[in-house]
Design a protein around this motif. Structure first.
Motif, PDB file in Angstrom:
ATOM      1  N   UNK A 261      -2.677  -9.124  -6.811  1.00  0.00           N
ATOM      2  CA  UNK A 261      -1.864  -7.529  -6.896  1.00  0.00           C
ATOM      3  C   UNK A 261      -0.906  -7.644  -8.273  1.00  0.00           C
ATOM      4  N   UNK A 262      -0.830  -6.366  -8.631  1.00  0.00           N
ATOM      5  CA  UNK A 262       0.144  -6.235  -9.748  1.00  0.00           C
ATOM      6  C   UNK A 262       1.473  -6.054  -9.167  1.00  0.00           C
ATOM      7  N   UNK A 263       2.529  -6.064 -10.156  1.00  0.00           N
ATOM      8  CA  UNK A 263       3.729  -5.532  -9.787  1.00  0.00           C
ATOM      9  C   UNK A 263       3.767  -4.115 -10.158  1.00  0.00           C
ATOM     10  N   UNK A 264       4.885  -3.736  -8.990  1.00  0.00           N
ATOM     11  CA  UNK A 264       4.985  -2.170  -9.287  1.00  0.00           C
ATOM     12  C   UNK A 264       6.604  -1.825  -9.350  1.00  0.00           C
ATOM     13  N   UNK A 265       7.227  -3.081  -9.441  1.00  0.00           N
ATOM     14  CA  UNK A 265       8.766  -3.004  -9.681  1.00  0.00           C
ATOM     15  C   UNK A 265       9.408  -2.086 -10.676  1.00  0.00           C
ATOM     16  N   UNK A 266       8.566  -2.235 -11.830  1.00  0.00           N
ATOM     17  CA  UNK A 266       8.984  -1.532 -13.045  1.00  0.00           C
ATOM     18  C   UNK A 266       8.748   0.029 -12.775  1.00  0.00           C
ATOM     19  N   UNK A 267       8.034   0.469 -11.855  1.00  0.00           N
ATOM     20  CA  UNK A 267       7.723   1.735 -11.544  1.00  0.00           C
ATOM     21  C   UNK A 267       8.505   2.116 -10.269  1.00  0.00           C
ATOM     22  N   UNK A 268       9.196   1.665  -9.583  1.00  0.00           N
ATOM     23  CA  UNK A 268       9.889   2.259  -8.420  1.00  0.00           C
ATOM     24  C   UNK A 268      10.905   3.390  -8.633  1.00  0.00           C
ATOM     25  N   UNK A 269      11.251   3.366  -9.699  1.00  0.00           N
ATOM     26  CA  UNK A 269      12.005   4.368 -10.083  1.00  0.00           C
ATOM     27  C   UNK A 269      11.364   5.757 -10.070  1.00  0.00           C
ATOM     28  N   UNK A 270      10.014   5.934 -10.238  1.00  0.00           N
ATOM     29  CA  UNK A 270       9.434   7.125 -10.150  1.00  0.00           C
ATOM     30  C   UNK A 270       9.235   7.585  -8.523  1.00  0.00           C
ATOM     31  N   UNK A 271       9.613   6.641  -7.741  1.00  0.00           N
ATOM     32  CA  UNK A 271       9.368   6.903  -6.203  1.00  0.00           C
ATOM     33  C   UNK A 271      10.799   7.524  -5.995  1.00  0.00           C
TER      34      UNK A 271
ATOM     35  N   UNK B 177       0.966  -1.202   0.083  1.00  0.00           N
ATOM     36  CA  UNK B 177      -0.049  -0.001  -0.201  1.00  0.00           C
ATOM     37  C   UNK B 177       0.987   1.214  -0.133  1.00  0.00           C
ATOM     38  N   UNK B 178       2.130   1.284   0.704  1.00  0.00           N
ATOM     39  CA  UNK B 178       2.873   2.164   0.855  1.00  0.00           C
ATOM     40  C   UNK B 178       3.287   2.762  -0.606  1.00  0.00           C
ATOM     41  N   UNK B 179       3.912   1.649  -1.185  1.00  0.00           N
ATOM     42  CA  UNK B 179       4.532   1.833  -2.588  1.00  0.00           C
ATOM     43  C   UNK B 179       3.462   2.547  -3.396  1.00  0.00           C
ATOM     44  N   UNK B 180       2.339   2.054  -3.375  1.00  0.00           N
ATOM     45  CA  UNK B 180       1.009   2.677  -4.251  1.00  0.00           C
ATOM     46  C   UNK B 180       0.843   4.125  -3.950  1.00  0.00           C
ATOM     47  N   UNK B 181       0.886   4.330  -2.711  1.00  0.00           N
ATOM     48  CA  UNK B 181       0.483   5.617  -2.267  1.00  0.00           C
ATOM     49  C   UNK B 181       1.608   6.419  -2.751  1.00  0.00           C
ATOM     50  N   UNK B 182       2.728   5.956  -2.907  1.00  0.00           N
ATOM     51  CA  UNK B 182       3.859   7.104  -3.265  1.00  0.00           C
ATOM     52  C   UNK B 182       3.985   7.429  -4.840  1.00  0.00           C
ATOM     53  N   UNK B 183       3.237   6.260  -5.281  1.00  0.00           N
ATOM     54  CA  UNK B 183       3.274   6.422  -6.859  1.00  0.00           C
ATOM     55  C   UNK B 183       1.773   7.351  -7.165  1.00  0.00           C
ATOM     56  N   UNK B 184       0.722   7.208  -6.458  1.00  0.00           N
ATOM     57  CA  UNK B 184      -0.491   8.026  -6.932  1.00  0.00           C
ATOM     58  C   UNK B 184      -0.292   9.458  -6.261  1.00  0.00           C
ATOM     59  N   UNK B 185       0.558   9.619  -5.122  1.00  0.00           N
ATOM     60  CA  UNK B 185       0.482  11.049  -4.611  1.00  0.00           C
ATOM     61  C   UNK B 185       1.977  11.130  -4.400  1.00  0.00           C
TER      62      UNK B 185
END
Length: 250
Positions: free
Chosen positions: A178-188, A90-98
């Motif tokens: 759940x989906x993967x977010x590893x490929x978007x981690x660079x956005x955080x 959830x924390x990773x997705x918060x950082x991607x959303x906002x």
């Protein structure tokens, strides 16, 4: 929308949101709250857990929006976010959303990958046995071992036995699908701390290492013999790292 259940523990300092793991609730952070004295700690019950029943299927992006709504309700513009296991999802997705609202990110025993298909199949079998058998003791024992290692947690197993079947199904489905977010981690781009135990039976240390490598500003701390629910089972090792990180970045 209906807000999830939460507790604002107060404190004069910056806000810190604490997000619990699968099958747990905001009470799992009892050992962190004294160590984070001075911060404004906010603990949240995620959907299908504790005081926040789910009314239907959901994913972790939905839960991330729930937590951001709590911050809106409390008029908190930004916060550091700490998440154990599911809380880390959830924390990773918060950082991607906002991204502007997450000042710092600490995740424990978590992964940015999707669930391994073989493991997901095993978890679905556990769910079927749990729902059809009314929480058999051997199922509860097995899940507790994955989550807590050898620690004695009879109180939590008793709580698990009373979880309604629909809530357990919603929660487990969100976990395994759940989906993967590893490929978007660079956005955080906020500072991040990744903690992981060497005895984590849910995710190997490799999952933590790949996440720490993918995040632009992250450090990795490995706790020897640490179990999956690391913040609960190893607070003496975890809390000093959290405190130093939050003092520096929150």
């Amino acid at each position: 929308m209906t807000l999830p259940a939460f507790t604002d523990h107060g404190g004069p300092g910056p806000a810190v949101v604490l997000l619990h793991s699968f099958l747990m609730d905001r009470r799992m952070f009892a050992a962190q709250l004294p160590a984070l004295k001075g911060f404004r700690c906010i603990t949240v019950d995620e959907r299908a857990h504790g005081g926040t029943p789910a009314s239907g299927p959901f994913d972790y992006w939905d839960v991330a929006r729930d937590v951001l709504a709590v911050l809106d309700h409390l008029d908190v513009s930004s916060a550091a976010v700490v998440g154990t296991s599911q809380g880390g999802f959830v924390a990773l997705r918060m950082a991607l959303l906002a991204p502007s609202r997450v000042r710092a990110l600490a995740v424990l025993g978590t992964s940015a990958a999707a669930e391994d298909p073989a493991v997901a199949t095993g978890y679905r079998a556990v769910l079927d046995a749990w729902v059809s058998g009314g929480a058999p003791p051997e199922v509860l024992d097995g899940v507790a071992t994955i989550c807590f290692g050898p620690a004695e947690v009879g109180e939590w197993k008793r709580r698990w036995a009373s979880v309604p079947a629909d809530q357990l199904t919603y929660a487990m489905t969100a976990l395994v699908d759940r989906d993967a977010v590893l490929d978007r981690a660079g956005e955080i781009v906020c500072p991040a701390l990744v903690l992981h135990g060497t005895a984590d039976l849910a995710y190997p240390v490799d999952r933590a290492a790949e996440l720490a490598s993918a995040l632009p500003d992250a450090s990795l701390v490995v706790v020897e013999d640490g179990a999956h629910f690391l913040s609960y089972t190893h607070p003496d090792e975890v809390n000093p790292h959290l405190r130093r990180f939050l003092d520096a970045h929150a």
